[in-house]
Design a protein around this motif. Structure first.
Motif, PDB file in Angstrom:
ATOM      1  N   ILE A 261      -2.714  -4.072   6.829  1.00 26.35           N
ATOM      2  CA  ILE A 261      -1.442  -3.588   6.286  1.00 26.35           C
ATOM      3  C   ILE A 261      -1.655  -2.184   5.759  1.00 26.35           C
ATOM      4  CG2 ILE A 261       0.135  -3.806   4.302  1.00 26.35           C
ATOM      5  CD1 ILE A 261       0.245  -6.698   4.641  1.00 26.35           C
ATOM      6  N   ALA A 262      -0.675  -1.321   6.002  1.00 25.29           N
ATOM      7  CA  ALA A 262      -0.699   0.010   5.389  1.00 25.29           C
ATOM      8  C   ALA A 262       0.626   0.197   4.686  1.00 25.29           C
ATOM      9  CB  ALA A 262      -0.881   1.081   6.444  1.00 25.29           C
ATOM     10  N   CYS A 263       0.563   0.650   3.457  1.00 26.59           N
ATOM     11  CA  CYS A 263       1.773   0.679   2.649  1.00 26.59           C
ATOM     12  C   CYS A 263       1.760   1.899   1.731  1.00 26.59           C
ATOM     13  CB  CYS A 263       1.787  -0.632   1.862  1.00 26.59           C
ATOM     14  SG  CYS A 263       2.922  -0.699   0.512  1.00 26.59           S
ATOM     15  N   ASP A 264       2.880   2.586   1.677  1.00 29.03           N
ATOM     16  CA  ASP A 264       3.024   3.723   0.759  1.00 29.03           C
ATOM     17  C   ASP A 264       4.096   3.394  -0.268  1.00 29.03           C
ATOM     18  OD1 ASP A 264       1.322   5.113   2.354  1.00 29.03           O
ATOM     19  OD2 ASP A 264       2.810   6.515   3.141  1.00 29.03           O
TER      20      ASP A 264
ATOM     21  N   ARG B 288       5.865  -4.085  15.834  1.00 32.26           N
ATOM     22  CA  ARG B 288       4.746  -4.851  15.316  1.00 32.26           C
ATOM     23  C   ARG B 288       3.754  -3.899  14.622  1.00 32.26           C
ATOM     24  NH1 ARG B 288       3.139  -9.676  19.276  1.00 32.26           N
ATOM     25  NH2 ARG B 288       5.378  -9.950  19.050  1.00 32.26           N
ATOM     26  N   ASN B 289       3.240  -4.307  13.470  1.00 37.00           N
ATOM     27  CA  ASN B 289       2.211  -3.538  12.754  1.00 37.00           C
ATOM     28  C   ASN B 289       2.663  -2.184  12.240  1.00 37.00           C
ATOM     29  OD1 ASN B 289       0.564  -5.571  13.880  1.00 37.00           O
ATOM     30  ND2 ASN B 289       0.393  -4.310  15.704  1.00 37.00           N
ATOM     31  N   SER B 290       3.960  -1.964  12.134  1.00 36.44           N
ATOM     32  CA  SER B 290       4.349  -0.674  11.577  1.00 36.44           C
ATOM     33  C   SER B 290       4.050  -0.700  10.079  1.00 36.44           C
ATOM     34  CB  SER B 290       5.812  -0.360  11.848  1.00 36.44           C
ATOM     35  OG  SER B 290       6.643  -1.342  11.314  1.00 36.44           O
ATOM     36  N   ASP B 291       3.866   0.495   9.503  1.00 29.78           N
ATOM     37  CA  ASP B 291       3.493   0.518   8.093  1.00 29.78           C
ATOM     38  C   ASP B 291       4.697   0.175   7.213  1.00 29.78           C
ATOM     39  OD1 ASP B 291       4.965   2.728   8.540  1.00 29.78           O
ATOM     40  OD2 ASP B 291       3.446   4.181   7.956  1.00 29.78           O
ATOM     41  N   MET B 292       4.418  -0.090   5.941  1.00 28.12           N
ATOM     42  CA  MET B 292       5.491  -0.439   5.006  1.00 28.12           C
ATOM     43  C   MET B 292       5.798   0.768   4.148  1.00 28.12           C
ATOM     44  SD  MET B 292       4.128  -3.994   3.367  1.00 28.12           S
ATOM     45  CE  MET B 292       5.575  -4.416   2.410  1.00 28.12           C
ATOM     46  N   ASP B 293       7.061   1.162   4.113  1.00 28.54           N
ATOM     47  CA  ASP B 293       7.477   2.223   3.199  1.00 28.54           C
ATOM     48  C   ASP B 293       8.202   1.554   2.036  1.00 28.54           C
ATOM     49  OD1 ASP B 293       6.792   4.554   4.970  1.00 28.54           O
ATOM     50  OD2 ASP B 293       8.262   3.598   6.266  1.00 28.54           O
ATOM     51  N   LEU B 294       7.680   1.731   0.835  1.00 35.57           N
ATOM     52  CA  LEU B 294       8.313   1.114  -0.337  1.00 35.57           C
ATOM     53  C   LEU B 294       8.717   2.192  -1.338  1.00 35.57           C
ATOM     54  CD1 LEU B 294       5.876  -1.903  -0.942  1.00 35.57           C
ATOM     55  CD2 LEU B 294       8.149  -1.977   0.116  1.00 35.57           C
ATOM     56  N   CYS B 295       9.808   1.917  -2.028  1.00 35.70           N
ATOM     57  CA  CYS B 295      10.314   2.871  -2.994  1.00 35.70           C
ATOM     58  C   CYS B 295      10.533   2.150  -4.317  1.00 35.70           C
ATOM     59  CB  CYS B 295      11.632   3.440  -2.471  1.00 35.70           C
ATOM     60  SG  CYS B 295      12.516   4.400  -3.678  1.00 35.70           S
ATOM     61  N   CYS B 296       9.974   2.713  -5.380  1.00 34.97           N
ATOM     62  CA  CYS B 296      10.111   2.101  -6.692  1.00 34.97           C
ATOM     63  C   CYS B 296      11.239   2.788  -7.459  1.00 34.97           C
ATOM     64  CB  CYS B 296       8.788   2.241  -7.429  1.00 34.97           C
ATOM     65  SG  CYS B 296       8.839   1.590  -9.095  1.00 34.97           S
ATOM     66  N   LEU B 297      12.224   1.999  -7.868  1.00 31.14           N
ATOM     67  CA  LEU B 297      13.333   2.526  -8.673  1.00 31.14           C
ATOM     68  C   LEU B 297      13.202   1.976 -10.081  1.00 31.14           C
ATOM     69  CD1 LEU B 297      16.465   2.074  -6.372  1.00 31.14           C
ATOM     70  CD2 LEU B 297      14.988   4.084  -6.635  1.00 31.14           C
TER      71      LEU B 297
ATOM     72  N   LYS C 211       4.634  -9.405   4.784  1.00 30.66           N
ATOM     73  CA  LYS C 211       5.035  -8.136   4.179  1.00 30.66           C
ATOM     74  C   LYS C 211       5.966  -8.351   2.990  1.00 30.66           C
ATOM     75  CE  LYS C 211       4.119  -4.903   7.814  1.00 30.66           C
ATOM     76  NZ  LYS C 211       4.576  -4.184   8.999  1.00 30.66           N
ATOM     77  N   GLU C 212       6.862  -9.328   3.123  1.00 35.91           N
ATOM     78  CA  GLU C 212       7.762  -9.610   2.010  1.00 35.91           C
ATOM     79  C   GLU C 212       6.969 -10.154   0.811  1.00 35.91           C
ATOM     80  OE1 GLU C 212      10.540  -8.714   1.146  1.00 35.91           O
ATOM     81  OE2 GLU C 212      11.192 -10.139  -0.386  1.00 35.91           O
ATOM     82  N   ASP C 213       5.962 -10.965   1.085  1.00 30.80           N
ATOM     83  CA  ASP C 213       5.112 -11.463  -0.017  1.00 30.80           C
ATOM     84  C   ASP C 213       4.390 -10.310  -0.710  1.00 30.80           C
ATOM     85  OD1 ASP C 213       5.862 -14.013   0.437  1.00 30.80           O
ATOM     86  OD2 ASP C 213       4.053 -14.608   1.549  1.00 30.80           O
ATOM     87  N   VAL C 214       3.906  -9.369   0.094  1.00 23.31           N
ATOM     88  CA  VAL C 214       3.223  -8.205  -0.490  1.00 23.31           C
ATOM     89  C   VAL C 214       4.180  -7.422  -1.377  1.00 23.31           C
ATOM     90  CG1 VAL C 214       2.232  -5.941   0.064  1.00 23.31           C
ATOM     91  CG2 VAL C 214       1.509  -7.965   1.339  1.00 23.31           C
ATOM     92  N   ARG C 215       5.405  -7.209  -0.885  1.00 21.46           N
ATOM     93  CA  ARG C 215       6.379  -6.473  -1.688  1.00 21.46           C
ATOM     94  C   ARG C 215       6.621  -7.172  -3.025  1.00 21.46           C
ATOM     95  NH1 ARG C 215      11.077  -6.458  -3.547  1.00 21.46           N
ATOM     96  NH2 ARG C 215      11.523  -8.509  -2.654  1.00 21.46           N
ATOM     97  N   LYS C 216       6.807  -8.490  -2.968  1.00 15.32           N
ATOM     98  CA  LYS C 216       7.081  -9.241  -4.201  1.00 15.32           C
ATOM     99  C   LYS C 216       5.912  -9.167  -5.171  1.00 15.32           C
ATOM    100  CE  LYS C 216      10.256 -12.835  -2.579  1.00 15.32           C
ATOM    101  NZ  LYS C 216       9.982 -13.983  -1.693  1.00 15.32           N
TER     102      LYS C 216
END
Ligand code: GTP
Ligand code: MG
Length: 354
Positions: free
Chosen positions: A132-135, A70-79, A37-42
């Protein structure tokens, strides 16, 4: 069947507490999952920077607050730290195209949603059995702050707070009462219910109220406010760990039993508002009461949970009359199962999550 004597409460609670710890541990995300998940974020951050060089992509929600399963989705915020940034709608469209070209994710852009987002997903594969599920949202600084607040509460007493929250998250998913779209409550809402219970119902409290501890030095309105909301809270966990020791010694099982009892029997759903910031408030004082003339207000405010920072915002606004009926029914069912104290605690756990 012949009557068996009920096992003593203290013995049941000791056994149940151990079961809860063991149950929750095996549901935590693996180090591998966190690394992916950290790789995906980067990766996504790198791509976004080709369009907006001064941007950062930050995690919020369960991946950042200590309550992730385990397997929870990723919430990402763009600043975006620049003055002349693109309007969110344009950015969402451009990023959708960019991600579709440069990555293997399935992409869905929602530029016209109330909060514009880009949704990304990856199908399951070996090593990533649930995909992976990510917003990705934009400029949602309040969500970053409430994530930090929940993280601090998780860190104060991880053994009890995290175990309780993680168990309840699994429980509400298995019992199918964790779908705001279908009239029940979000995970965020359940976490606030737990914190409220530990802070304002339990006596002595298990958690201090971080929003009410005075700052150690004078601070300006500028430092405390964000978009007109007071987001200040005492966040120096090291100081807190030295200075704050709860005199509540109840086990996690005792707390769980009382949690279900409180929300199935004692909480005044018709008139009360759950506020971790201020304790029990009334719907009337917030203008959230069931005024028969305000049909919509009534429907939106069946269950009232005040957001810790956006205090005009009811986190449980999606909970319908039927949804609340179901949720309360589930609290009662859980209470009943635990009150019966089956001889082996794991049987109670299995029944709870059936
Ligand atoms: P899972 O995804 O089920 O693991 O739970 P989660 O902890 O990520 O919670 P959820 O998906 O419900 O919410 C993610 C984050 O979005 C929360 O930590 C909040 O920061 C934010 N959020 C969710 N719902 C609301 C809301 O109604 N109001 C506000 N202000 N923030 C919210
Ligand atoms: Mg989430």
């Amino acid at each position: 069947p012949p009557q068996r004597p009920q096992i003593p409460k203290h013995q049941f609670c000791a056994d149940l507490s151990q079961c809860l710890f063991d149950f929750v541990v095996q549901l935590l995300p693996t180090a591998e999952e966190l690394a992916i998940k950290e790789d995906v974020r980067k990766l996504l951050e790198r791509l976004i920077r080709t369009i907006e060089p001064d941007s950062r992509l930050l995690s919020f929600g369960s991946t950042a607050n200590g309550f992730s399963l385990r397997n929870s989705d990723m919430d990402l915020c763009c600043l975006i730290d620049s003055e002349d940034r693109l309007p969110a709608t344009d950015l969402v469209n451009m990023l959708g195209d960019l991600f579709a070209r440069e990555t293997k994710f399935h992409i869905k852009s929602l530029p016209h949603a109330r909060i514009p987002i880009v949704k990304l997903s990856l199908d399951p594969k070996p090593g990533l059995p649930f995909g992976i599920a990510c917003d990705i949202g934009f400029e949602n600084r309040l969500a970053l702050e409430n994530t930090r607040l929940l993280m601090c509460y998780a860190m104060i007493d991880p053994a009890r707070v995290r175990t309780l929250v993680l168990f309840l998250k699994v429980w509400c998913k298995r019992r199918k009462i964790n779908s705001p779209y279908k009239g029940t409550l979000s995970s965020y809402g359940y976490v606030l219910l737990v914190i409220y219970f530990l802070m304002h119902v339990k006596n002595p409290p298990v958690l201090p109220n971080l929003q009410q501890i005075p700052p150690m030095r004078p601070i300006s309105q500028e430092e405390t406010h964000l978009n007109g909301h007071n987001v200040w809270f005492f966040d120096d966990i090291n100081v807190l760990r030295q200075r704050w020791q709860s005199s509540n010694t109840e086990s996690v099982a005792e707390l769980l039993i009382d949690f279900f009892k409180f929300y199935s029997r004692d909480f005044t759903y018709n008139t009360g508002v759950i506020s971790i910031r201020a304790g029990l408030l009334s719907k009337e004082s917030k203008g959230w009461d069931n005024d028969p003339d305000k049909g919509t207000a009534r429907e939106r405010n069946r269950l009232c949970i005040e957001d810790p920072f956006e205090i005009d915002f009811n986190v449980a606004r999606c909970v319908t009359r039927d949804g609340l009926y179901t949720i309360r029914g589930e609290f009662m069912r859980a209470s009943r199962i635990l009150a019966a104290r089956p001889e082996r605690a794991f049987i109670a756990l299995a029944q709870l999550c059936e």
